[in-house]
Structures are given as C-alpha cells and as structure tokens.
Write a protein that holds these residues in place. Structure first.
Motif, PDB file in Angstrom:
ATOM      1  N   VAL A  28       0.835  -1.195   0.000  1.00 40.62           N
ATOM      2  CA  VAL A  28       0.000   0.000   0.000  1.00 40.62           C
ATOM      3  C   VAL A  28       0.876   1.253   0.000  1.00 40.62           C
ATOM      4  O   VAL A  28       0.645   2.197  -0.763  1.00 40.62           O
ATOM      5  N   GLY A  29       1.906   1.271   0.847  1.00 45.10           N
ATOM      6  CA  GLY A  29       2.805   2.421   0.875  1.00 45.10           C
ATOM      7  C   GLY A  29       3.573   2.590  -0.421  1.00 45.10           C
ATOM      8  O   GLY A  29       3.748   3.717  -0.912  1.00 45.10           O
ATOM      9  N   MET A  30       4.022   1.495  -0.999  1.00 42.17           N
ATOM     10  CA  MET A  30       4.775   1.545  -2.250  1.00 42.17           C
ATOM     11  C   MET A  30       3.938   2.119  -3.392  1.00 42.17           C
ATOM     12  O   MET A  30       4.452   2.824  -4.259  1.00 42.17           O
ATOM     13  N   LEU A  31       2.652   1.811  -3.396  1.00 41.64           N
ATOM     14  CA  LEU A  31       1.778   2.199  -4.508  1.00 41.64           C
ATOM     15  C   LEU A  31       1.051   3.513  -4.256  1.00 41.64           C
ATOM     16  O   LEU A  31       0.234   3.925  -5.087  1.00 41.64           O
ATOM     17  N   LEU A  32       1.340   4.168  -3.159  1.00 41.72           N
ATOM     18  CA  LEU A  32       0.659   5.422  -2.823  1.00 41.72           C
ATOM     19  C   LEU A  32       0.718   6.449  -3.963  1.00 41.72           C
ATOM     20  O   LEU A  32      -0.309   7.039  -4.316  1.00 41.72           O
ATOM     21  N   ALA A  36      -3.259   6.603  -5.937  1.00 42.81           N
ATOM     22  CA  ALA A  36      -4.036   7.745  -5.432  1.00 42.81           C
ATOM     23  C   ALA A  36      -3.909   8.936  -6.362  1.00 42.81           C
ATOM     24  O   ALA A  36      -2.800   9.336  -6.731  1.00 42.81           O
ATOM     25  N   ARG A  37      -5.046   9.510  -6.732  1.00 44.35           N
ATOM     26  CA  ARG A  37      -5.058  10.662  -7.640  1.00 44.35           C
ATOM     27  C   ARG A  37      -5.181  11.998  -6.907  1.00 44.35           C
ATOM     28  O   ARG A  37      -4.835  13.045  -7.464  1.00 44.35           O
ATOM     29  N   GLU A  39      -5.933  13.961  -2.654  1.00 45.48           N
ATOM     30  CA  GLU A  39      -5.738  13.829  -1.209  1.00 45.48           C
ATOM     31  C   GLU A  39      -6.723  12.846  -0.590  1.00 45.48           C
ATOM     32  O   GLU A  39      -6.339  12.039   0.278  1.00 45.48           O
ATOM     33  N   LYS A  40      -7.959  12.869  -1.010  1.00 46.97           N
ATOM     34  CA  LYS A  40      -8.928  11.949  -0.408  1.00 46.97           C
ATOM     35  C   LYS A  40      -8.594  10.507  -0.731  1.00 46.97           C
ATOM     36  O   LYS A  40      -8.747   9.617   0.116  1.00 46.97           O
ATOM     37  N   GLU A  41      -8.133  10.241  -1.927  1.00 43.77           N
ATOM     38  CA  GLU A  41      -7.760   8.870  -2.267  1.00 43.77           C
ATOM     39  C   GLU A  41      -6.513   8.431  -1.515  1.00 43.77           C
ATOM     40  O   GLU A  41      -6.386   7.253  -1.140  1.00 43.77           O
ATOM     41  N   ARG A  42      -5.598   9.376  -1.289  1.00 36.63           N
ATOM     42  CA  ARG A  42      -4.440   9.026  -0.460  1.00 36.63           C
ATOM     43  C   ARG A  42      -4.877   8.664   0.953  1.00 36.63           C
ATOM     44  O   ARG A  42      -4.370   7.709   1.555  1.00 36.63           O
ATOM     45  N   ARG A  43      -5.829   9.423   1.482  1.00 33.66           N
ATOM     46  CA  ARG A  43      -6.308   9.119   2.830  1.00 33.66           C
ATOM     47  C   ARG A  43      -7.069   7.800   2.864  1.00 33.66           C
ATOM     48  O   ARG A  43      -7.027   7.062   3.863  1.00 33.66           O
ATOM     49  N   VAL A  44      -7.753   7.465   1.795  1.00 31.36           N
ATOM     50  CA  VAL A  44      -8.397   6.150   1.710  1.00 31.36           C
ATOM     51  C   VAL A  44      -7.352   5.051   1.820  1.00 31.36           C
ATOM     52  O   VAL A  44      -7.516   4.075   2.561  1.00 31.36           O
ATOM     53  N   MET A  45      -6.246   5.194   1.088  1.00 33.11           N
ATOM     54  CA  MET A  45      -5.202   4.178   1.124  1.00 33.11           C
ATOM     55  C   MET A  45      -4.582   4.063   2.510  1.00 33.11           C
ATOM     56  O   MET A  45      -4.346   2.958   3.009  1.00 33.11           O
ATOM     57  N   TYR A  46      -4.318   5.184   3.135  1.00 33.47           N
ATOM     58  CA  TYR A  46      -3.785   5.144   4.496  1.00 33.47           C
ATOM     59  C   TYR A  46      -4.754   4.443   5.444  1.00 33.47           C
ATOM     60  O   TYR A  46      -4.355   3.663   6.316  1.00 33.47           O
ATOM     61  N   ASN A  47      -6.030   4.729   5.268  1.00 31.61           N
ATOM     62  CA  ASN A  47      -7.014   4.163   6.186  1.00 31.61           C
ATOM     63  C   ASN A  47      -7.275   2.680   5.958  1.00 31.61           C
ATOM     64  O   ASN A  47      -7.810   2.011   6.846  1.00 31.61           O
ATOM     65  N   THR A  48      -6.917   2.147   4.802  1.00 32.67           N
ATOM     66  CA  THR A  48      -7.071   0.701   4.611  1.00 32.67           C
ATOM     67  C   THR A  48      -6.166  -0.080   5.561  1.00 32.67           C
ATOM     68  O   THR A  48      -6.519  -1.181   6.004  1.00 32.67           O
ATOM     69  N   ASP A 185     -13.684   1.025  -2.465  1.00 35.41           N
ATOM     70  CA  ASP A 185     -14.747   1.016  -3.467  1.00 35.41           C
ATOM     71  C   ASP A 185     -14.578   2.255  -4.341  1.00 35.41           C
ATOM     72  O   ASP A 185     -13.911   3.221  -3.956  1.00 35.41           O
ATOM     73  N   GLY A 186     -15.184   2.204  -5.511  1.00 32.75           N
ATOM     74  CA  GLY A 186     -15.069   3.336  -6.416  1.00 32.75           C
ATOM     75  C   GLY A 186     -13.927   3.165  -7.414  1.00 32.75           C
ATOM     76  O   GLY A 186     -13.438   2.058  -7.669  1.00 32.75           O
ATOM     77  N   GLU A 187     -13.473   4.277  -7.959  1.00 30.63           N
ATOM     78  CA  GLU A 187     -12.457   4.237  -9.016  1.00 30.63           C
ATOM     79  C   GLU A 187     -11.142   3.649  -8.541  1.00 30.63           C
ATOM     80  O   GLU A 187     -10.465   2.921  -9.279  1.00 30.63           O
ATOM     81  N   ILE A 188     -10.743   3.950  -7.307  1.00 30.08           N
ATOM     82  CA  ILE A 188      -9.464   3.455  -6.815  1.00 30.08           C
ATOM     83  C   ILE A 188      -9.464   1.924  -6.742  1.00 30.08           C
ATOM     84  O   ILE A 188      -8.440   1.278  -6.970  1.00 30.08           O
ATOM     85  N   ARG A 189     -10.612   1.356  -6.476  1.00 33.25           N
ATOM     86  CA  ARG A 189     -10.733  -0.106  -6.448  1.00 33.25           C
ATOM     87  C   ARG A 189     -10.434  -0.702  -7.817  1.00 33.25           C
ATOM     88  O   ARG A 189      -9.681  -1.679  -7.932  1.00 33.25           O
ATOM     89  N   HIS A 190     -10.994  -0.107  -8.857  1.00 26.60           N
ATOM     90  CA  HIS A 190     -10.790  -0.631 -10.211  1.00 26.60           C
ATOM     91  C   HIS A 190      -9.359  -0.403 -10.682  1.00 26.60           C
ATOM     92  O   HIS A 190      -8.778  -1.267 -11.363  1.00 26.60           O
ATOM     93  N   ARG A 191      -8.788   0.738 -10.323  1.00 28.28           N
ATOM     94  CA  ARG A 191      -7.380   0.975 -10.685  1.00 28.28           C
ATOM     95  C   ARG A 191      -6.471  -0.028 -10.003  1.00 28.28           C
ATOM     96  O   ARG A 191      -5.505  -0.515 -10.587  1.00 28.28           O
ATOM     97  N   ALA A 192      -6.772  -0.337  -8.742  1.00 28.17           N
ATOM     98  CA  ALA A 192      -5.950  -1.280  -7.998  1.00 28.17           C
ATOM     99  C   ALA A 192      -6.006  -2.671  -8.615  1.00 28.17           C
ATOM    100  O   ALA A 192      -4.994  -3.363  -8.727  1.00 28.17           O
TER     101      ALA A 192
END
Length: 337
Positions: A28-32, A36-37, A39-48, A185-192
């Motif tokens: 997760v840290g490596m792919l930050l 993430a596109r 700030e909110k998506e970055r915070r989503v990744m941190y919160n996972t 969920d959402g776009e970040i899920r599909h990108r991942a």
C-alpha cells in the motif's frame, strides 16, 4: 521431534506471518503515488491499513526475539553480519511509522507531501532489503570458524540477493494492490485491480526465476514442493483477480508469499545460516541452539500466549473488515488523516 526443530519451524511461521501481513502494508505504501489521484484517495489508502499496520509489525519483533532466545548463535551472527541492511530497514520502518502518525497533524499540503515521501521510501526500502537478506541467508554467506560473518554489505548485494529483493518488492506491491482493491470502493478499487494484474505478471516471472535459481543452489524436495505450490497460488490469484474475485485474489498472493517463505526455510533446514567458506562452519539448528531447558520454557510460553495474540489480531481484522471509499473521508483537518 526435537525442540530445536520445533523452534526452527515456529520461527519460520513467525516470518511467514510477518511477510504475509506486513507485505500488503508495504505494498500500500509503495503504490501510494501510483494509485491515489488526490488527497482523499491518499487518505483512503492510508485508512485501509490504519487499524492493522502496527499489529502486523509485532510479528517481526516476536520473530527477532524468538531467534535471540532459541538460537542465540544464529541471532549473533545474523544481526552483527547484516547490521547495515537491518539498520536501514529499522530506520525506514521508523520513518514509515512516523508518517502514519504525523501526516494528519497539520492541514498543510507540503507537510503531508513530505510525510508521503517518508511512507513511500519507508515501504520500498524494507520490501527490497528483506528479500536481499533472506536470499543470502538461504543461499549461504561467508562465515568463519568462530561463527562470524566475514563479508560486508556488497557481499550481500550479489545477483541472487538482488533478485530476491526484486521478487519481494514485486510480490508485496501485488499483494498491496489486491488489498486496496479488496478494502476500497469506487475508481481506486478498479485501478488497484488493473494494476495488480500487471504487477502480478512481473512478480510471477521474477519469482519463478528466483525460485528455480534457489532450488538449484540449495534446494530440497520440500522446498521444491513449496515453490511449485507458491507459483500455482500466484497464478490462481491472478486468475481470480481477472474474474473480479478480489477476496480470492488476495488469498492467492497471501498463500504465495507464505509458501515462498516456507520454501526458503525448507531449503535452509537443518542449517540456519550456511557458510560458503566451509560447510563445517555453518550454523545449524543444533550448534546454534539455546539449552534444552530454555527451549522447554519458551515452548510453554508460546503454547499459552500464541492463541491469545492470534485471537486478538483476528478480531481486529474482523472489526475493520468493511470497504471504504472517498465518500467516507471527511475534509482534512489538523488532527485527521
């Protein structure tokens, strides 16, 4: 079964636990910066990984402590000989942990960007160096008659060691991408999911080359079975990811990492650190072990407390099992992530 063998197996299990759990944290840290596109998506990744990363790190502390108590000669040779890479890993982990804790303390983009760099570097560096270290441990390093490592950092940066670092980095990145896909969920899920497919193919090629090389170098029947099973698990995980079965895909990379680490320990046994100087100088489960009384006490402690730790960690994962998305992230404040 002798207690030395039991504790060798238990230490292997601890490392398996560390790499399978902390592996997706690293990923997760490596792919930050890739997934993430904003700030909110970055915070989503941190919160996972926010509720679990510190618990995952406990595994490496227990593995180190168990090695110190059960195989003091192994611990002494390993931690003195691999001092510099282990120090770099420690510094990287500290930076990464500080990033998790302090990133949200100020509502400032530059402040957050600096801590993001710390989290990214603190994830990449251990992901690579752990692979370098374990490839060298399994393949053997120069050890003299006094059980002292006689090489240096560049001794460890050999082709097999560097390939091991690339393999762990690629596997952890794939594991992390699938974890993000599973937890968001959402776009970040599909990108991942899409990124996991590409990374998984790279990891598969690197892992097969590494496992064949390691098997030819120092393998056993047990390690061969584990390596083949690891390759099949990775393929199964990638197939599940393509089918949109993110849970099974994550299980696939989880099992892949577990079997790959098990294969390294099976290739290593009954040595704990083979000597390339002279096989007679190798550290084994016998000549590197603590006293039988020490191992007996440790066994009773493990029997009592291990189920408690496993139960608590399983409970924490169950509590924080739901997906999150940008809709769940409030606006940035001075105290939030």
């Amino acid at each position: 079964m002798e207690l030395t063998t039991v504790w060798f197996a238990l230490i292997a299990i601890l490392w398996i636990g560390y790499f399978t759990l902390e592996g997706f944290d690293f990923g997760v840290g490596m792919l930050l910066p890739v997934l993430a596109r904003d700030e909110k998506e970055r915070r989503v990744m941190y919160n996972t990984i926010g509720p679990v990363w510190d618990g995952n790190e406990v595994w490496v502390l227990v593995a180190g402590g168990a090695t110190f108590a059960a195989f003091p000669e192994w611990y002494a040779t390993l931690f003195s000989g691999f001092y510099l890479p282990l120090l770099l890993i420690l510094v990287a982990l500290i930076l990464r942990n500080l990033a998790f804790e302090y990133r949200g303390k100020r509502d400032d983009d530059r402040w957050r960007a600096r801590w993001d760099v710390a989290a990214i570097v603190g994830s990449w560096l251990p992901a690579v160096l752990w692979g370098v270290a374990f490839a060298n441990i399994a393949a053997g390093v120069p050890i003299d008659a006094d059980k002292e490592f006689t090489g240096n950092l560049f001794t460890l940066l050999n082709p097999l060691g560097l390939l091991g670092g690339l393999v762990t980095a690629a596997l952890f990145a794939t594991h992390g991408a699938l974890f993000v896909a599973l937890k968001t969920d959402g776009e970040i899920r599909h990108r991942a999911r899409a990124l996991a497919e590409r990374l998984g193919l790279v990891a598969a090629v690197l892992a097969v080359v590494f496992m064949v090389w390691m098997q030819l170098r120092t393998g056993s029947v047990g390690s061969a079975i584990a390596f083949v099973a690891a390759a099949l698990a990775l393929v199964a995980g990638l197939v599940a990811n393509r089918a949109g079965r993110e849970g099974w895909a994550f299980v696939g990379t989880f099992v892949t990492i577990a079997l790959a680490v098990a294969g390294l320990f099976l290739a290593l046994f009954p040595d704990v650190m083979p000597s390339t100087t002279d096989p007679a100088f190798s550290l084994t489960t016998t000549n590197a072990a603590a006293t039988a009384y020490t191992l007996k006490i440790m066994t009773w402690v493990a029997v009592i407390f291990t189920p408690i730790v496993l139960g608590y960690q399983a409970w924490s994962y169950w509590v924080f099992r739901r997906r999150i998305s940008v809709e769940h992230i409030p606006e940035a404040t001075a105290v939030g992530r």
